[in-house]
Scaffold this active site. Structure first.
Site, PDB file in Angstrom:
ATOM      1  N   HIS A 165       0.830  -1.217   0.000  1.00  6.64           N
ATOM      2  CA  HIS A 165       0.000   0.000   0.000  1.00  6.64           C
ATOM      3  C   HIS A 165       0.865   1.269   0.000  1.00  6.64           C
ATOM      4  CE1 HIS A 165      -3.715   2.301   1.055  1.00  6.64           C
ATOM      5  NE2 HIS A 165      -2.832   3.120   1.604  1.00  6.64           N
ATOM      6  N   GLU A 166       1.776   1.365   0.970  1.00  5.64           N
ATOM      7  CA  GLU A 166       2.626   2.568   1.039  1.00  5.64           C
ATOM      8  C   GLU A 166       3.544   2.634  -0.173  1.00  5.64           C
ATOM      9  OE1 GLU A 166       1.683   4.742   3.105  1.00  5.64           O
ATOM     10  OE2 GLU A 166       0.445   3.395   4.316  1.00  5.64           O
ATOM     11  N   GLU A 215      -4.810   7.812  -3.133  1.00  6.70           N
ATOM     12  CA  GLU A 215      -5.240   6.506  -2.626  1.00  6.70           C
ATOM     13  C   GLU A 215      -5.506   5.527  -3.780  1.00  6.70           C
ATOM     14  OE1 GLU A 215      -4.924   6.088   0.526  1.00  6.70           O
ATOM     15  OE2 GLU A 215      -6.030   4.259   0.994  1.00  6.70           O
ATOM     16  N   HIS A 231       1.666   4.439  -2.841  1.00 10.26           N
ATOM     17  CA  HIS A 231       1.697   5.890  -2.608  1.00 10.26           C
ATOM     18  C   HIS A 231       3.058   6.452  -3.027  1.00 10.26           C
ATOM     19  CE1 HIS A 231      -2.044   6.727  -0.551  1.00 10.26           C
ATOM     20  NE2 HIS A 231      -1.841   5.834   0.387  1.00 10.26           N
TER      21      HIS A 231
HETATM   22 CO    CO Z   1      -3.293   5.212   1.870  1.00 14.99          CO
END
Ligand code: CO
Length: 496
Positions: free
Chosen positions: A260-261, A290, A264
Site C-alpha cells: 500500500h505505502e 489513494e 503511494h
Molecule cells: Co493510503
C-alpha cells in the site's frame, strides 16, 4: 526577473518550509527519542507560522493577481496560477485568531482522544470534540457558499468533490455491495489461521523490501523504516520515505502496508521534479493518491497472478509456516471477506461500509442533525445495520480512528474514492497493456508502472481528479468498475 519566475521562486520557498517540517515530522514518528517531543512541537509550530506568512504575503497576492490575466503564459503555467490563486484566497479567509483557536483546540482534542481511547471513556473526549465540531461548522461558513456545507471540508482533501455526488456513490455501495457481501456470508467461509502464526521479524522486513523492489520503488530516492502507523512522506520527488509495521503474529500487516505505502510512494517518485513546489509537481487529490496505493494493494497485490510468482518466495522465507498450505488456500486467505469492527484491518469489500458509516455521520454532524453526544449510539446502530455487528466498546467503535481528533472531517470518503478509481484505472490498464497479467505473474511490474507514470504521475496536478479520470478512461468515476472487479473475483473465490 519576470513575474512567473518570481512566483516560482516564492512557491519554492514555501515548499522548502513545508518539506522541512515534513522531515521533522518523519523523524518524530520514527527515530526521535521521547524527550524530544516538546521542542519538536515548538519547531514544527514555528515552521508552520513562517509557511503561513509566506503563503499569505501581500507580495505573493500581487504577483498572482497580475499573472492571472497574463495571456502570454503557457496552458500549464495558467493552470498553476489559477490553483495557487485559489489556495491563496482560501488562506486569506482564515483570521489569525481562528487559525490559532483551531490549532489549540485540535491539540487538546487529540490529547483527550488518546486518553479516552486508552480508558474506553468517550465522555473524556466529548466536550473537546464538541468544541472542534463547532469550529468546523464555522470554518464551512467562512470558506464560502457551497451546495452543502460539508462540501467545504471535502474539498480540502478532494478538490471539486460534492456531497451530492458522494451520496449517489454511497447509494450504489449500499444497494449493490451490501447485498453482494450478504451473498458471500451465506456460503462456506474460507480459512486464514496460518497467517497468524509466528513470523520472524527480520525475515518479514526483508520480504517487504523485496516486494517494494519488485514494484519499482527507487531506494536511491527513498528508504523504509518502522513506525507504529505505516505512512508515506516525501521531501521532494527525489526523497520519498515509507514506513511499515511488522507484527510477529500477523504477517498481513507487513505485506499490505508495504504494498500500500509502496503504491503511494511510486506516485510521489513519479511526480516531475522540475515542477518542485508548484501545483504541476504535486498530487491531484487524496482520492487519486489513494487510487495508486489501492491499485497496487488490491488489484495487483491481492490477485492470483501476483502470488503465482511471489508465493514460492514466501514459502522459502517461512518454510515451517506454509508447509501444509496450498497455493489455492493461500490465495483464498489473502481475500477473505469477514465483517469486522476495525476499519484499518477490514477486507477490501466490507472496508467501504466503514467509510460509508463515517460519511453519513460526518455529514449529519456538520449539518447539525446529530450532536457529539449522539455519536456513540449512532455509530453502534450503523455497525449493526451495515455489518451486522454489536460494538462491544467505544475503543473498538467510535473512538478507533485518529481523524476526528485532528479535525479531519471530509477525509474518509477519499479512501473509498481511491479504491473505486483504482478499479476503473486498472480495467483500462488491462485493455491497454498487452499481457499485463502474465507480466505481473512473472514479477515484471515495469509495464504497469510505466503506464501509471505516463497516465497519472507525470501530470502532477495539471488535471482535476475528474478530468484525469476522463482522460484515462473516457468517463467520469463509475462505481460499475469496482462492482465488476468484485463480482468477477469473489464469485470464483466463494463459488457464488
Ligand atoms: Co493510503
Amino acid at each position: 526577473m519576470n513575474n512567473y519566475a518570481k512566483y516560482k521562486g516564492m512557491m519554492r520557498k514555501i515548499a522548502d518550509i513545508q518539506y522541512s517540517s515534513a522531515v521533522l515530522s518523519w523523524d518524530q514518528e520514527t527515530y526521535m527519542p521521547p524527550k524530544g517531543a516538546n521542542f519538536r512541537a515548538q519547531q514544527l509550530s514555528t515552521l508552520a507560522g513562517i509557511g503561513h506568512e509566506l503563503a499569505t504575503s501581500k507580495e505573493l497576492g500581487e504577483i498572482l493577481n497580475a499573472l492571472s490575466s497574463d495571456a502570454s503564459l503557457s496552458e500549464k503555467e495558467k493552470r498553476n496560477i489559477k490553483q495557487s490563486l485559489k489556495n491563496y484566497n482560501d488562506n486569506l479567509k482564515y483570521t489569525t485568531a481562528f487559525v490559532e483557536e483551531l490549532s489549540k483546540t485540535i491539540s487538546e482534542t487529540f490529547q483527550a482522544w488518546q486518553k479516552a481511547k486508552a480508558d474506553n471513556n468517550f465522555a473524556l473526549y466529548a466536550p473537546y470534540l464538541e468544541k472542534l465540531v463547532k469550529l468546523k461548522r464555522e470554518e464551512c461558513k467562512l470558506l464560502g457558499t457551497f451546495a452543502h456545507p460539508y462540501d467545504a471540508l471535502l474539498n480540502q482533501y478532494e478538490p471539486g468533490a460534492k456531497t451530492a455526488d458522494l451520496e449517489l456513490l454511497f447509494t450504489d455501495v449500499r444497494n449493490q455491495l451490501v447485498a453482494f457481501v450478504k451473498k458471500i456470508a451465506a456460503k462456506p467461509q474460507n480459512e486464514d489461521k496460518f497467517m497468524f502464526l509466528h513470523f520472524d521479524k527480520t525475515k518479514q522486513w526483508e520480504f517487504g523490501l523485496d516486494l517494494l523492489k519488485q514494484m519499482g520503488y527507487d531506494f536511491e530516492g527513498g528508504r523504509q523504516d518502522a513506525s507504529s502507523h505505516p505512512f508515506t512522506t516525501n521531501f521532494s520527488s527525489q526523497d520519498v520515505r515509507v514506513t511499515t509495521r511488522v507484527n510477529e503474529k500477523d504477517i498481513n500487516e507487513m505485506i499490505w502496508s508495504c504494498i500500500h505505502e509502496g503504491g503511494h510512494a511510486l506516485y510521489e517518485q513519479g511526480l516531475p521534479s522540475e515542477e518542485y513546489g508548484l501545483p504541476s509537481g504535486e498530487y491531484v487529490s487524496l482520492g487519486i493518491h489513494e487510487s495508486q496505493s489501492r491499485l497496487w494493494e488490491n488489484n495487483v497485490g491481492r490477485s492470483l497472478g501476483y502470488w503465482k510468482g511471489n508465493f514460492s518466495k514466501l514459502t522459502k522465507a517461512f518454510p515451517d509456516n506454509f508447509k501444509s498450505v496450498s497455493f489455492e488456500d493461500f490465495y483464498k486467505a489473502m481475500n477473505i471477506v469477514k465483517p469486522s469492527l476495525i476499519r484499518t484491518s477490514a477486507d477490501e469489500l466490507t472496508y467501504h461500509f466503514h467509510v460509508l458509516i463515517r460519511f453519513e455521520i460526518e455529514k449529519a454532524l456538520i449539518e447539525g442533525t446529530i450532536e457529539v453526544n449522539d455519536l456513540s449510539s449512532y455509530w453502534n446502530s450503523k455497525y449493526k445495520e451495515y455489518l451486522g455487528l454489536d460494538v462491544p466498546s467505544d475503543s473498538k467503535g467510535v473512538l478507533q480512528d485518529i481523524h476526528w481528533s485532528h479535525g479531519s472531517f471530509g477525509y474518509f470518503p477519499t479512501y473509498s474514492l481511491g479504491s473505486f478509481y483504482a478499479a476503473q484505472f486498472f480495467a483500462q490498464a488491462k485493455k491497454e497493456i498487452k499481457g499485463l497479467e502474465s507480466e505481473i505473474e512473472k514479477g515484471n511490474m515495469k509495464p504497469l508502472l510505466d503506464w501509471l507514470r505516463e497516465k497519472v504521475h507525470k501530470h502532477g496536478k495539471y488535471y482535476s481528479a475528474e478530468e484525469l479520470c476522463i482522460s484515462i478512461t473516457g468517463e467520469k468515476l463509475n462505481f460499475k468498475y469496482f462492482m465488476d472487479y468484485a463480482t468477477n473475483k469473489y464469485t470464483q473465490l466463494y463459488n457464488l
